[in-house]
Design an enzyme around this catalytic site. Structure first.
Site, PDB file in Angstrom:
ATOM      1  CG  HIS A   1      -6.012   3.846 -11.077  1.00 54.14           C
ATOM      2  ND1 HIS A   1      -6.729   3.408 -12.179  1.00 54.14           N
ATOM      3  CD2 HIS A   1      -4.716   3.560 -11.339  1.00 54.14           C
ATOM      4  CE1 HIS A   1      -5.900   2.886 -13.064  1.00 54.14           C
ATOM      5  NE2 HIS A   1      -4.664   2.973 -12.587  1.00 54.14           N
TER       6      HIS A   1
ATOM      7  CG  MET B   1      -5.126  -0.820 -15.882  1.00 58.44           C
ATOM      8  SD  MET B   1      -6.552   0.022 -15.136  1.00 58.44           S
ATOM      9  CE  MET B   1      -7.374   0.681 -16.599  1.00 58.44           C
TER      10      MET B   1
ATOM     11  CG  ASP C   1     -10.179   6.064 -12.818  1.00 58.22           C
ATOM     12  OD1 ASP C   1      -9.297   5.243 -12.529  1.00 58.22           O
ATOM     13  OD2 ASP C   1     -11.344   5.742 -13.099  1.00 58.22           O
TER      14      ASP C   1
ATOM     15  CG  ASP D   1     -10.583   0.492 -13.887  1.00 59.43           C
ATOM     16  OD1 ASP D   1     -11.641   0.564 -14.532  1.00 59.43           O
ATOM     17  OD2 ASP D   1      -9.947   1.495 -13.517  1.00 59.43           O
TER      18      ASP D   1
ATOM     19  CG  MET E   1      -4.302   5.710 -14.608  1.00 64.49           C
ATOM     20  SD  MET E   1      -5.771   5.469 -15.625  1.00 64.49           S
ATOM     21  CE  MET E   1      -7.003   6.157 -14.526  1.00 64.49           C
TER      22      MET E   1
ATOM     23  CG  HIS F   1     -11.517   3.188  -9.090  1.00 69.11           C
ATOM     24  ND1 HIS F   1     -10.524   2.404  -8.548  1.00 69.11           N
ATOM     25  CD2 HIS F   1     -11.062   3.588 -10.300  1.00 69.11           C
ATOM     26  CE1 HIS F   1      -9.525   2.313  -9.408  1.00 69.11           C
ATOM     27  NE2 HIS F   1      -9.816   3.032 -10.470  1.00 69.11           N
TER      28      HIS F   1
ATOM     29  CB  SER G   1     -15.090   4.256 -11.954  1.00 69.69           C
ATOM     30  OG  SER G   1     -14.266   5.262 -12.502  1.00 69.69           O
TER      31      SER G   1
ATOM     32  CG  MET H   1      -6.826   9.789 -15.978  1.00 73.04           C
ATOM     33  SD  MET H   1      -7.942   9.580 -17.383  1.00 73.04           S
ATOM     34  CE  MET H   1      -9.035   8.309 -16.756  1.00 73.04           C
TER      35      MET H   1
END
Length: 221
Positions: free
Chosen positions: A69, A140, A38, A178, A71, A36, A11, A40
């Site tokens: 991913h 998660m 993330d 994750d 979010m 990965h 990540s 957000m």
């Protein structure tokens, strides 16, 4: 189709953003084939990370699979933008999608692998109907939004139950996990039925990237 094998997925949220390309090259040289990312938005989760511009910049530095991913709220508004930025896997949260089948279908129509993520407090019942249409389920094992959290032990039973459902339905769906993946949790998560192991601090935390990646990989093979 994604490879159904045991893989450590670094990540980049835990990487050094002042030297991001350097860290990407180091983790590539260690053997990583998926990264990965993330994303957000400060609304769906209480933190802000980065968006399509950073994904595009990362894509320009590497040929590995980009596992993005989301979010974020209203992910449907951004699917094409993340495809254009270079995402190969695009994962949305069941909690953020009112019409999940439509979202998953659109992701696949755009040429990406489609993933669905599920928060610790969300039941597997919410994704059982969509399973045959997904390439990946991201479980998660911490509450999303921050790195460095402790693994939630009840996630193991969720992974076991999900693995059983996938086998009973004879599906090829990948189980990705994750949150809190490190040397103390990776083996039991593997035994529960996971395939992809997202790790941030456990890889980038002390700067010894190659050795950390190698140790984690040895636990899940």
């Amino acid at each position: 189709m994604l490879a159904k094998e045991s893989l450590v997925v670094p990540s980049l949220l835990s990487a050094n953003f002042a030297n991001l390309e350097r860290d990407i090259k180091r983790i590539e040289s260690a053997g990583a084939t998926i990264l990965h990312l993330d994303v957000m938005d400060g609304h769906f989760v209480p933190n802000i990370s980065f968006g399509t511009n950073v994904v595009k910049a990362i894509n320009a530095t590497t040929d590995v699979i980009l596992d993005t991913h989301l979010m974020i709220e209203n992910p449907d508004h951004f699917l094409e933008q993340f495809r254009d930025a270079g995402s190969d896997i695009l994962t949305v949260h069941v909690e953020a999608c009112t019409h999940l089948y439509r979202t998953i279908t659109r992701i696949k129509d755009l040429g990406m692998n489609a993933g669905v993520s599920i928060n610790p407090a969300t039941s597997l019942n919410t994704i059982e109907e969509i399973l045959p249409f997904t390439d990946l389920i991201l479980v998660m094992s911490v509450n999303p939004g921050f790195g460095g959290q402790k693994f939630i032990e009840s996630s193991l039973q969720k992974i076991i139950s999900l693995s059983k459902i996938i086998k009973e339905k004879n599906l090829t769906t990948i189980i990705e996990v994750d949150g809190g993946i490190d040397l103390s949790t990776a083996k039991e998560v593997k035994d529960a039925g996971a395939h992809y192991f997202v790790a941030g601090n456990a890889i980038f935390g002390n700067g010894n990237i190659e050795n950390n990646y190698s140790l984690l990989t040895s636990l899940i093979k």
